[in-house]
Motif scaffolding. Structure first.
Motif, PDB file in Angstrom:
ATOM      1  N   CYS A 196       0.810  -1.224   0.000  1.00 34.46           N
ATOM      2  CA  CYS A 196       0.000   0.000   0.000  1.00 34.46           C
ATOM      3  C   CYS A 196       0.843   1.275   0.000  1.00 34.46           C
ATOM      4  O   CYS A 196       0.359   2.337  -0.411  1.00 34.46           O
ATOM      5  CB  CYS A 196      -0.938   0.000   1.207  1.00 34.46           C
ATOM      6  N   SER A 197       2.084   1.205   0.465  1.00 34.26           N
ATOM      7  CA  SER A 197       2.939   2.399   0.505  1.00 34.26           C
ATOM      8  C   SER A 197       3.222   2.950  -0.884  1.00 34.26           C
ATOM      9  O   SER A 197       3.574   4.127  -1.031  1.00 34.26           O
ATOM     10  CB  SER A 197       4.256   2.089   1.228  1.00 34.26           C
ATOM     11  N   PHE A 198       3.044   2.130  -1.922  1.00 35.50           N
ATOM     12  CA  PHE A 198       3.295   2.606  -3.289  1.00 35.50           C
ATOM     13  C   PHE A 198       2.274   3.668  -3.710  1.00 35.50           C
ATOM     14  O   PHE A 198       2.529   4.419  -4.640  1.00 35.50           O
ATOM     15  CB  PHE A 198       3.290   1.432  -4.271  1.00 35.50           C
ATOM     16  N   LEU A 199       1.129   3.736  -3.014  1.00 34.74           N
ATOM     17  CA  LEU A 199       0.170   4.793  -3.328  1.00 34.74           C
ATOM     18  C   LEU A 199       0.792   6.163  -3.062  1.00 34.74           C
ATOM     19  O   LEU A 199       0.708   7.060  -3.914  1.00 34.74           O
ATOM     20  CB  LEU A 199      -1.102   4.627  -2.491  1.00 34.74           C
ATOM     21  N   GLU A 200       1.426   6.337  -1.904  1.00 38.08           N
ATOM     22  CA  GLU A 200       2.029   7.635  -1.593  1.00 38.08           C
ATOM     23  C   GLU A 200       3.235   7.914  -2.474  1.00 38.08           C
ATOM     24  O   GLU A 200       3.496   9.062  -2.841  1.00 38.08           O
ATOM     25  CB  GLU A 200       2.413   7.701  -0.112  1.00 38.08           C
ATOM     26  N   ILE A 201       3.964   6.861  -2.823  1.00 40.30           N
ATOM     27  CA  ILE A 201       5.090   7.045  -3.755  1.00 40.30           C
ATOM     28  C   ILE A 201       4.574   7.562  -5.093  1.00 40.30           C
ATOM     29  O   ILE A 201       5.141   8.475  -5.698  1.00 40.30           O
ATOM     30  CB  ILE A 201       5.859   5.717  -3.924  1.00 40.30           C
ATOM     31  N   PHE A 202       3.459   6.982  -5.568  1.00 41.52           N
ATOM     32  CA  PHE A 202       2.856   7.431  -6.818  1.00 41.52           C
ATOM     33  C   PHE A 202       2.354   8.876  -6.696  1.00 41.52           C
ATOM     34  O   PHE A 202       2.575   9.706  -7.590  1.00 41.52           O
ATOM     35  CB  PHE A 202       1.701   6.491  -7.197  1.00 41.52           C
ATOM     36  N   LEU A 203       1.685   9.195  -5.588  1.00 37.35           N
ATOM     37  CA  LEU A 203       1.138  10.532  -5.399  1.00 37.35           C
ATOM     38  C   LEU A 203       2.233  11.595  -5.307  1.00 37.35           C
ATOM     39  O   LEU A 203       1.971  12.771  -5.570  1.00 37.35           O
ATOM     40  CB  LEU A 203       0.280  10.568  -4.132  1.00 37.35           C
ATOM     41  N   SER A 204       3.449  11.207  -4.942  1.00 39.38           N
ATOM     42  CA  SER A 204       4.533  12.191  -4.808  1.00 39.38           C
ATOM     43  C   SER A 204       4.901  12.816  -6.152  1.00 39.38           C
ATOM     44  O   SER A 204       5.512  13.894  -6.179  1.00 39.38           O
ATOM     45  CB  SER A 204       5.767  11.538  -4.183  1.00 39.38           C
TER      46      SER A 204
END
Length: 598
Positions: A168-176
């Motif tokens: 799920c942490s890849f969501l914030e990586i994508f949003l960055s």
């Protein structure tokens, strides 16, 4: 050639100016006189200023102390109340790992590193520190509780939550990599504020449970109800109905566990003392923390105000340490040193490991949590720039937003690999910058070094784990309600006179606050997994066969979503914000009466 004394790199680095400088320590350390009208003059250090080593160390220590209360709470709560209530060493390791990870990530975040071959960066490049996030606490608690009830070992359940975080942490990586303006349009302050307020409301209730004696103890306090009290204990109850032609029936008593057994009843443990939930002794110890918070705010120096949470916690710890509960001639202590003695001298990451896995029902709540922390981080970095007297209209600010969000996502991923919970930007440190007038990144690096140092010294974790739950509750209630206040501040940015905005708030907060106050409208009660009347999988409200494994997975996902305040509240706020039309424009020939009076 002869080397002249004082010209070598080492001598130049160790000059008095470099080590100590001429900082006005009186302005930082002298107590405040509440009725005084005089103002203090303190030097301002910009983010790239080369401040003396001692100043950096002291400023960093203040940031460290401002963080410790928030850092230790999520891992301690999860390990003690969800994973291993009696495994003190596991609780101590979780605290140490949280401190070490926060220290490493804070250093990376403050320094900022350019990603080779790209225009992107990792880290904010300002005095912005990272730590274990409160946002994920309810998700971990609910997920682990559901898995334990389904027969999964508690430590394996924690490992599954860590594995789910990795994904799920890849969501914030994508949003960055999405421009901040687009993110703010998609998720305006009205939505973000609702999410943060719901997080704070839910956590404040949890804090009060600790204050009364402990979360587990609070959730089984119904066993002390007058109508159930005589039915609790060990052994059996014999009901003889032969006098009216019936039979002799034997019923097993309701076990008092979880909780400390005192006379066959359910009590809360505080050192060697066992008292019912909400006993005045426990409430009083937690209240001592609040008393010290107020005293520090009244009389404390700027340095003390920056460290108010840790000072208040240590004061409450001291009060508990010198207090005893006496019955007749027998006295018992609220604080015992067995947990401190049991702690290792030093520790580090991976001294304890967990088998990684995946838990599907936690995916949606975790994605919501990462979305919330993304929006919080944007606001926190903006606050850091304001406190640091830096321009938010600069290219550097845009890079800090991108690097900060990427740092949150990457560090949450690495935290899961390092056996810790997700990390995000800490907002309370902005107040430290405002009070000390020190925005130098050196202070942030020093803060990271202090956190790593305290984490490696395992005895520090031993000291923390020996603090009674009621004292922890006094501190966490203050911390958690500050989360709510942050959300309130965000909501205050919108037009509250607007009918549309009030409708969004009423619908989303109505359900979010309602679920926080009465979670069992959807959720299972403690030690009663799968029996919620809303969606039963077994028990008296299930009219069919028990749920299959697939049905339980779907059911757990739905129940977790609906019983987590910030999940259901945030989704409702997003939905209402998307579908409700704007307010009607009112056309008047004359201005309103209120304007005429003005």
């Amino acid at each position: 050639s002869r080397i002249v004394r004082g010209t070598t790199p080492l001598d130049m680095a160790l000059t008095k100016e470099k080590l100590i400088g001429d900082y006005d320590w009186g302005a930082l350390c002298l107590p405040t006189v509440p009725w005084s009208k005089s103002t203090r003059k303190m030097p301002f250090f910009a983010r790239n200023d080369d401040i003396p080593i001692l100043v950096a160390a002291v400023m960093g220590l203040q940031h460290c102390f401002a963080m410790i209360g928030g850092l230790i709470t999520p891992p301690f709560v999860v390990m003690k109340f969800s994973v291993a209530f009696t495994d003190v060493k596991l609780q101590q390791y979780a605290i140490a790992a949280s401190l070490i990870l926060a220290g490493i990530f804070s250093i990376v975040n403050c320094l900022q590193f350019k990603i080779p071959g790209t225009p992107y960066v990792l880290g904010t490049g300002v005095l912005s520190v990272l730590g274990t996030s409160f946002t994920f606490l309810p998700v971990f608690e609910n997920g682990i509780s559901a898995m334990k009830a389904d027969g999964v070992d508690a430590e394996d359940a924690y490992g599954k939550m860590l594995g789910t975080v990795l994904v799920c942490s890849f969501l914030e990586i994508f949003l960055s990599f999405i421009p901040k303006e687009q993110l703010r349009r998609m998720f305006p302050p009205l939505v973000t504020g609702v999410a943060v307020m719901c997080i704070g409301i839910g956590l404040t209730g949890t804090g009060m449970k600790y204050w009364g004696g402990g979360a587990v103890c609070a959730e089984v306090a119904w066993k002390n109800h007058q109508s159930a009290y005589d039915l609790v204990g060990f052994g059996s109850i014999v009901q003889n109905d032969t006098w009216k032609g019936g039979d002799v029936t034997t019923y097993g008593k309701i076990l008092p566990i979880p909780g400390t057994v005192c006379g066959g009843k359910t009590c809360c443990e505080a050192g060697d003392v066992a008292l019912p939930f909400g006993s005045p002794e426990l409430i009083g110890l937690g209240f001592s923390v609040f008393v010290m918070l107020v005293l520090v705010e009244l009389f404390g120096s700027p340095m003390m105000k920056n460290c108010n949470v840790i000072i208040a916690l240590l004061f409450g710890y001291f009060v508990a340490g010198v207090s005893e509960k006496c019955v007749g001639s027998e006295c018992k202590k609220f604080v015992v040193d067995t947990k401190i003695e049991a702690a290792e001298d030093i520790t580090f990451l991976w001294a304890k490991t967990f088998k990684l896995g995946f838990y599907g029902p936690a995916v949606f709540p975790l994605l919501i949590a990462f979305l919330v922390t993304t929006l919080e981080t944007i606001g926190d970095i903006g606050a850091v720039y304001d406190a640091s007297e830096e321009s938010v209209e600069s290219e550097g600010f845009d890079k800090s937003i991108q690097g900060g969000l990427l740092s949150d996502g990457v560090c949450s991923f690495l935290a899961a690999l390092g056996t810790g919970m997700p990390n995000t930007t800490f907002s309370q440190n902005n107040g430290v910058i405002a009070l000390t007038k020190c925005a130098s990144r050196r202070a942030g690096v020093a803060c990271g070094c202090w956190l790593i140092f305290f984490g490696i010294l395992a005895k520090v974790s031993g000291i923390i784990s020996a603090i009674p739950d009621c004292v922890i509750g006094g501190m966490t209630t203050f911390l958690f309600v500050n989360v709510f206040v942050s959300g309130l501040k965000t909501v205050a940015q919108v037009d509250l006179a607007s009918r549309r905005n009030r409708m969004v708030l009423a619908i989303s907060l109505g359900v979010g606050i309602g679920v926080a106050i009465v979670p069992y409208v959807f959720a299972d009660m403690r030690a009663s997994y799968g029996t919620s009347p809303f969606f039963p999988c077994k028990g008296p409200f299930r009219n069919e066969e028990d749920c299959t494994k697939a049905e339980r997975g779907v059911r757990d996902g739905i129940v977790q979503f609906l019983s987590t305040p910030y999940c259901v509240g945030t989704v409702l706020a997003i939905l209402m914000n998307a579908i409700l039309p704007p307010d009607m424009e009112i056309l008047r020939k004359d201005p309103p009466i209120s304007e005429n009076k003005a």
